[in-house]
Each structure stands twice: as structure tokens, then as C-alpha cells.
Design a protein around this motif. Structure first.
Motif, PDB file in Angstrom:
ATOM      1  N   HIS A  44       0.605  -0.945   0.519  1.00  6.94           N
ATOM      2  CA  HIS A  44       0.100   0.009  -0.189  1.00  6.94           C
ATOM      3  C   HIS A  44       1.104   1.350   0.178  1.00  6.94           C
ATOM      4  O   HIS A  44       1.560   1.007   0.997  1.00  6.94           O
ATOM      5  CB  HIS A  44      -0.878  -0.089   1.282  1.00  6.94           C
ATOM      6  CG  HIS A  44      -1.881   0.842   1.183  1.00  6.94           C
ATOM      7  ND1 HIS A  44      -2.388   2.176   1.684  1.00  6.94           N
ATOM      8  CD2 HIS A  44      -3.747   1.009   0.849  1.00  6.94           C
ATOM      9  CE1 HIS A  44      -3.493   3.064   1.749  1.00  6.94           C
ATOM     10  NE2 HIS A  44      -3.897   1.899   1.066  1.00  6.94           N
ATOM     11  N   ARG A  45       0.720   2.099  -0.821  1.00 12.89           N
ATOM     12  CA  ARG A  45       1.511   2.857  -1.366  1.00 12.89           C
ATOM     13  C   ARG A  45       1.487   4.181  -0.197  1.00 12.89           C
ATOM     14  O   ARG A  45       3.416   4.747   0.309  1.00 12.89           O
ATOM     15  CB  ARG A  45       1.010   3.965  -2.404  1.00 12.89           C
ATOM     16  CG  ARG A  45       1.290   3.055  -3.339  1.00 12.89           C
ATOM     17  CD  ARG A  45       0.684   4.507  -4.894  1.00 12.89           C
ATOM     18  NE  ARG A  45       0.174   4.063  -5.689  1.00 12.89           N
ATOM     19  CZ  ARG A  45      -0.309   4.011  -7.177  1.00 12.89           C
ATOM     20  NH1 ARG A  45      -0.855   4.900  -7.020  1.00 12.89           N
ATOM     21  NH2 ARG A  45      -0.235   3.691  -8.220  1.00 12.89           N
ATOM     22  N   SER A  46       0.371   4.701   1.109  1.00 13.92           N
ATOM     23  CA  SER A  46       0.930   5.142   1.963  1.00 13.92           C
ATOM     24  C   SER A  46       1.841   4.662   3.125  1.00 13.92           C
ATOM     25  O   SER A  46       3.104   5.139   3.670  1.00 13.92           O
ATOM     26  CB  SER A  46      -0.114   5.686   2.738  1.00 13.92           C
ATOM     27  OG  SER A  46      -0.954   4.576   2.805  1.00 13.92           O
ATOM     28  N   ARG A  47       1.758   3.134   2.910  1.00 16.89           N
ATOM     29  CA  ARG A  47       2.341   2.571   3.843  1.00 16.89           C
ATOM     30  C   ARG A  47       3.861   2.431   3.762  1.00 16.89           C
ATOM     31  O   ARG A  47       4.876   2.252   4.813  1.00 16.89           O
ATOM     32  CB  ARG A  47       1.698   0.907   4.655  1.00 16.89           C
ATOM     33  CG  ARG A  47       0.362   1.414   4.817  1.00 16.89           C
ATOM     34  CD  ARG A  47      -0.305  -0.019   5.235  1.00 16.89           C
ATOM     35  NE  ARG A  47      -1.489   0.319   5.433  1.00 16.89           N
ATOM     36  CZ  ARG A  47      -1.830   0.539   7.131  1.00 16.89           C
ATOM     37  NH1 ARG A  47      -0.876   0.976   7.834  1.00 16.89           N
ATOM     38  NH2 ARG A  47      -3.166   0.833   6.882  1.00 16.89           N
ATOM     39  N   LYS A  49       5.535   4.173   1.881  1.00 21.93           N
ATOM     40  CA  LYS A  49       6.581   5.637   2.866  1.00 21.93           C
ATOM     41  C   LYS A  49       6.338   6.075   3.857  1.00 21.93           C
ATOM     42  O   LYS A  49       7.852   6.399   4.117  1.00 21.93           O
ATOM     43  CB  LYS A  49       5.360   7.109   2.115  1.00 21.93           C
ATOM     44  CG  LYS A  49       5.422   6.981   0.488  1.00 21.93           C
ATOM     45  CD  LYS A  49       4.349   8.237   0.392  1.00 21.93           C
ATOM     46  CE  LYS A  49       3.811   8.684  -1.227  1.00 21.93           C
ATOM     47  NZ  LYS A  49       2.740   9.495  -0.964  1.00 21.93           N
ATOM     48  N   VAL A  50       5.643   5.601   4.548  1.00 22.05           N
ATOM     49  CA  VAL A  50       6.374   5.615   5.629  1.00 22.05           C
ATOM     50  C   VAL A  50       7.571   4.165   6.299  1.00 22.05           C
ATOM     51  O   VAL A  50       8.393   4.517   6.907  1.00 22.05           O
ATOM     52  CB  VAL A  50       5.133   4.582   7.086  1.00 22.05           C
ATOM     53  CG1 VAL A  50       5.300   4.723   8.634  1.00 22.05           C
ATOM     54  CG2 VAL A  50       3.861   5.339   6.689  1.00 22.05           C
ATOM     55  N   CYS A 120     -10.337   5.274   2.652  1.00 16.61           N
ATOM     56  CA  CYS A 120      -9.568   6.057   2.494  1.00 16.61           C
ATOM     57  C   CYS A 120     -10.743   6.663   1.649  1.00 16.61           C
ATOM     58  O   CYS A 120     -11.494   7.165   0.689  1.00 16.61           O
ATOM     59  CB  CYS A 120      -8.318   5.672   2.272  1.00 16.61           C
ATOM     60  SG  CYS A 120      -8.311   5.365   0.377  1.00 16.61           S
ATOM     61  N   GLN A 122     -10.312   7.878  -0.893  1.00 24.99           N
ATOM     62  CA  GLN A 122     -10.437   8.099  -2.504  1.00 24.99           C
ATOM     63  C   GLN A 122     -11.719   7.417  -2.731  1.00 24.99           C
ATOM     64  O   GLN A 122     -12.453   7.082  -4.095  1.00 24.99           O
ATOM     65  CB  GLN A 122      -8.867   6.839  -2.493  1.00 24.99           C
ATOM     66  CG  GLN A 122      -7.446   7.186  -2.838  1.00 24.99           C
ATOM     67  CD  GLN A 122      -6.688   5.990  -3.432  1.00 24.99           C
ATOM     68  OE1 GLN A 122      -6.852   5.191  -4.413  1.00 24.99           O
ATOM     69  NE2 GLN A 122      -5.805   6.456  -3.212  1.00 24.99           N
TER      70      GLN A 122
END
Length: 180
Positions: A44-47, A49-50, A120, A122
Motif C-alpha cells: 500500500h503506497r502510504s505504508r 512511505k512510512v 480512505c 479515494q
């Protein structure tokens, strides 16, 4: 009516909705073969990044078709795969399952429930107002997320429409589902 699979979906890209297909192949430790969220670590893109090294607790996304009926009564048209799920179910209260429950699907697939899908913003791009429709409040004011559950693949094999689903509960005490 017994618990069963209504539809299966996958998408190799990070699109919001997934394509309904006749069969998906579950790969132990990875998830759905050919799906963008398949893998040992987060996809998952947001995860990413973290922390891209986090374990992927979201290998397989399941949604109960009964949610579609509820949304239809509120004026939304949602079909299998539209909300990005891999497996659309019927006859099973996915949201009430405890963390660690095992879902046996078809002849060989075993999925371990890891938590709730956190919808989210989206989702409002798909249909305006849908985010609010998949969230609710309990009598005590706690947030209720209704957009399905996430699981990891313990044992693989094919999954298709019509496959039976059986639940194996973990030992007590049951742990409630939290967002993952």
C-alpha cells in the motif's frame, strides 16, 4: 444460507477498483497472484512511505456482499471488485470475526484475518459520499469501519465464485479487529 464466495477480483496495478475474474490463485505468504498488493512486505503506497520493510498484513481484502445491499438502500451502486476487494463473500459476518480467525476457502486456501480495512478518501472519488456511508458510529461513539477485512495467506490454492467458506476461531480471549 452457508458462507460462500460471490466473486473474486484482482488488479496488477494500484487502481481503486479491481477486475472480476473467474478464479484467483492465492499464494502462501504472498496473497493473490498477479495483484498489486501481493507480497511479504507492505504494498500500500502510504505504508511504503512510512516503512517499506513492514510486514504485509493486507495481502487479501475481503468484503461482505451484504454491504452492497446496505449501500444500495442509500442510493449507491457498488458491485464486486468496485471497492478494491479480492474476495466478495456472502453469509458471513466478516466484521465480527476476531483477529487471528482462519478462513478456509475451497479445498486448500487458508487465510488468517489480520484486521479491518481502513477506507480512505479515494472512495469518494469513486462515488461522492461513499466514505461516510461505509463508516458508522457505535452506541458508545466508537468508529465502525464497514469496508471489509484484511488477511494474510497461510495456504494457497484457487478461489472462485461458489467456494464455501468455513471459519476456525482462535483461542480465547478473542481480540477485536482493528484497522491495519
Amino acid at each position: 444460507m452457508s458462507a460462500h464466495v460471490i466473486a473474486v477480483s484482482r488488479d496488477a496495478c494500484h487502481n481503486f477498483s479491481k477486475q472480476v475474474v473467474s478464479v484467483i490463485d492465492i499464494v502462501a505468504g504472498l496473497g493473490v497472484a498477479g495483484d498489486a498488493h501481493s507480497g511479504v512486505t507492505v504494498k500500500h503506497r502510504s505504508r511504503i512511505k512510512v516503512d517499506p520493510s513492514q510486514p504485509n498484513l493486507r495481502q487479501v481484502h475481503l468484503i461482505h456482499s451484504e454491504l452492497f445491499d446496505e449501500l444500495s438502500a442509500r442510493g449507491f451502486l457498488v458491485r464486486p471488485g468496485d471497492l478494491g476487494e479480492n474476495i466478495t463473500t456472502s453469509g458471513i459476518d466478516l466484521l465480527s470475526l476476531p483477529r487471528g480467525a482462519i478462513l478456509r476457502i475451497g479445498g486448500s486456501v487458508r487465510l488468517q484475518v489480520t484486521g479491518l480495512r481502513n477506507p480512505c478518501a479515494q472512495i469518494d472519488n469513486f462515488q461522492s459520499g461513499l466514505l461516510a456511508a461505509v463508516l458508522d458510529r457505535g452506541t458508545d461513539g466508537t468508529l465502525i469501519r464497514k469496508s471489509g477485512i484484511m488477511a494474510i495467506a497461510l495456504d494457497g490454492g484457487p478461489v472462485r465464485s461458489g467456494n464455501a467458506i468455513a471459519v476456525e476461531f482462535p483461542g480465547l480471549p478473542f481480540l477485536p479487529l482493528e484497522r491495519v
